[in-house]
Design an enzyme around this catalytic site. Structure first.
Site, short mmCIF file in Angstrom:
data_model
loop_
_atom_site.label_atom_id
_atom_site.label_comp_id
_atom_site.label_asym_id
_atom_site.label_seq_id
_atom_site.Cartn_x
_atom_site.Cartn_y
_atom_site.Cartn_z
N ASP A 111 -9.22 5.50 93.57
CA ASP A 111 -9.20 4.51 92.46
C ASP A 111 -7.55 4.37 92.09
O ASP A 111 -7.33 4.09 91.15
CB ASP A 111 -9.97 4.85 91.29
CG ASP A 111 -10.03 3.37 90.38
OD1 ASP A 111 -9.50 2.40 90.82
OD2 ASP A 111 -10.49 3.42 89.16
N HIS A 161 -19.02 -0.36 85.10
CA HIS A 161 -18.52 -1.25 84.08
C HIS A 161 -19.42 -2.05 83.35
O HIS A 161 -19.57 -3.06 83.48
CB HIS A 161 -17.41 -2.22 84.72
CG HIS A 161 -16.05 -1.65 85.20
ND1 HIS A 161 -15.11 -1.24 84.32
CD2 HIS A 161 -15.70 -1.38 86.52
CE1 HIS A 161 -14.01 -1.10 85.04
NE2 HIS A 161 -14.15 -0.86 86.09
N LEU A 165 -7.21 3.83 79.88
CA LEU A 165 -6.79 4.53 81.01
C LEU A 165 -7.15 3.62 81.77
O LEU A 165 -8.30 2.79 82.12
CB LEU A 165 -7.75 5.74 80.96
CG LEU A 165 -7.29 6.55 82.17
CD1 LEU A 165 -5.94 7.36 81.98
CD2 LEU A 165 -8.38 7.92 82.26
N ARG A 167 -31.06 12.16 75.05
CA ARG A 167 -32.00 11.43 74.68
C ARG A 167 -31.59 10.06 75.35
O ARG A 167 -32.54 9.22 75.23
CB ARG A 167 -32.25 11.14 73.25
CG ARG A 167 -32.77 12.51 72.52
CD ARG A 167 -33.61 12.17 71.25
NE ARG A 167 -33.86 13.64 70.56
CZ ARG A 167 -32.90 14.22 69.75
NH1 ARG A 167 -31.94 13.78 69.55
NH2 ARG A 167 -33.45 15.28 69.26
#
Length: 367
Positions: free
Chosen positions: A260, A183, A293, A215
């Protein structure tokens, strides 16, 4: 108990052998005498280091009566050890949750191997389904209070390493438990600073962090270079199957499958709650009301079946859901070896559960 003619996962390979056990595994090989069971894949009990709840219950509720149904749900779905995972909440809410987990003595089912604090030390920009008003700067004193409230059971804590005070926090807390980056808005250099400070894990890779760009490799590239273990939510919604296959090739033995799972796991579609926020589950997809989500509604065994269907080898999938997460969180679990706890699953050729053993005792699902 003796299982004969099984395909037993030893390390990262299946071996044709027999296995004998009581509370611990007592012998592996070609054994004399009658069998209690014949055949099947014999694998370590799964280890879920990131699960918030299921069957209408959530570890953050601090409700002692909700913990036994969770232990039974996990065992019925192949998980024999788990980390009770909490959300980003106020200390006055998390403390009774820690007390409930500390005092829980299961009558049956899976073993609570400790706590995963997913927050509250997270980034506002990448908070995902975590409540913004409960976010807190990385604070060792708060961690120590929560750990003490849990009876010293915190095994994993997720932190955003770009937040003020994060690096000193990581240096101190990584001496106590596994610190995971997640997070987070961290770029590659910031994430590497976090890993060099002592973090060794990444929470639900790809979700809740910057993307891997050629990059700007971000946390994902830093985790690879640092040799960190990484979590993946493999419900087919959070991560594309192609990315799961690529991540398995990239991280190998460091890949950890997680569920989860939220309180909606094992439940029908409908309206639920997560960390004080309403969520909606439709077609097994859990989102906040704005469409963000949230976690998943799957079990860890579902994740194993999914990744095998996506193209991962069974041995690698099981290792990623048992041995690898146990190693990442410093748990003595998730392995089949003489003298180890007899936490075992027996699967048929279609990966359906034939039997679950926790400390050698066969688990019988309740209606």
């Amino acid at each position: 108990m003796r299982i004969k003619n099984g395909k037993i996962l030893i390390g990262k390979s299946f071996v044709d052998a027999d296995i004998q056990f009581d509370r611990t595994i007592t012998a592996i090989g070609r054994l004399e005498g009658p069998a209690d069971m014949e055949g099947g894949y014999v694998i370590p009990g799964l280890v879920d280091v990131h699960t918030h709840g299921a069957v209408g219950e959530d570890f953050s509720d601090g409700k002692p009566a909700g913990l036994q149904p969770l232990a039974d749900y996990y065992a019925a779905h192949g998980v024999t050890s788990y980390l009770a995972t909490t959300m980003t909440l106020r200390e006055e809410v998390l403390t009774p949750a820690m007390h409930a987990i500390r005092d829980f003595k299961p009558r049956s089912g899976a073993k609570c191997a400790g706590v995963h604090l997913e927050g509250p030390f997270l980034s506002y920009a990448k908070r995902g389904a975590q409540a913004a008003e409960n976010l807190h700067k990385p604070d060792p004193a708060l961690f120590h209070r929560l750990n003490e409230a849990s009876g010293g059971q915190v095994r994993l804590v997720t932190v955003a390493c770009e937040e003020e005070g994060a690096l000193p926090f990581i240096r101190e807390i990584s001496r106590i438990c596994t610190v995971s980056l997640g997070h987070t808005t961290a770029d590659y250099d910031t994430a590497m600073s976090g890993f060099l400070a002592g973090a060794s894990h990444a929470t639900h890779l790809y979700n809740g962090m910057p993307s891997l760009l050629h990059r700007a490799p971000g946390v994902i590239g830093a985790a690879f270079d640092a040799g960190a273990s990484v979590e993946l939510i493999c419900d087919g919604l959070h991560i594309h199957p192609s990315v799961i296959r690529a991540t398995y090739q990239l991280f190998g033995d460091k890949l950890n499958l997680i569920s989860d799972s939220l309180r909606c796991a094992g439940m029908p579609d409908g309206d639920y709650e997560l960390g004080g926020q309403p969520i909606v589950v439709k077609n097994h997809k859990a989102t906040l009301l704005d469409g963000t989500l949230a976690g998943s509604s799957i079990s860890l065994l579902d994740a194993v079946r999914n990744v095998v269907r996506f193209g991962l080898p069974l041995a690698g999938a099981v290792y990623a859901a048992s041995t690898a997460p146990a190693l990442a969180a410093g748990l003595d679990a998730g392995v089949i070896a003489q003298g180890k706890a007899a936490d075992l699953l027996v699967l048929d050729e279609d990966l359906a559960l034939k039997a679950v053993f926790v400390d050698g005792q066969r688990f019988e699902s309740r209606p």
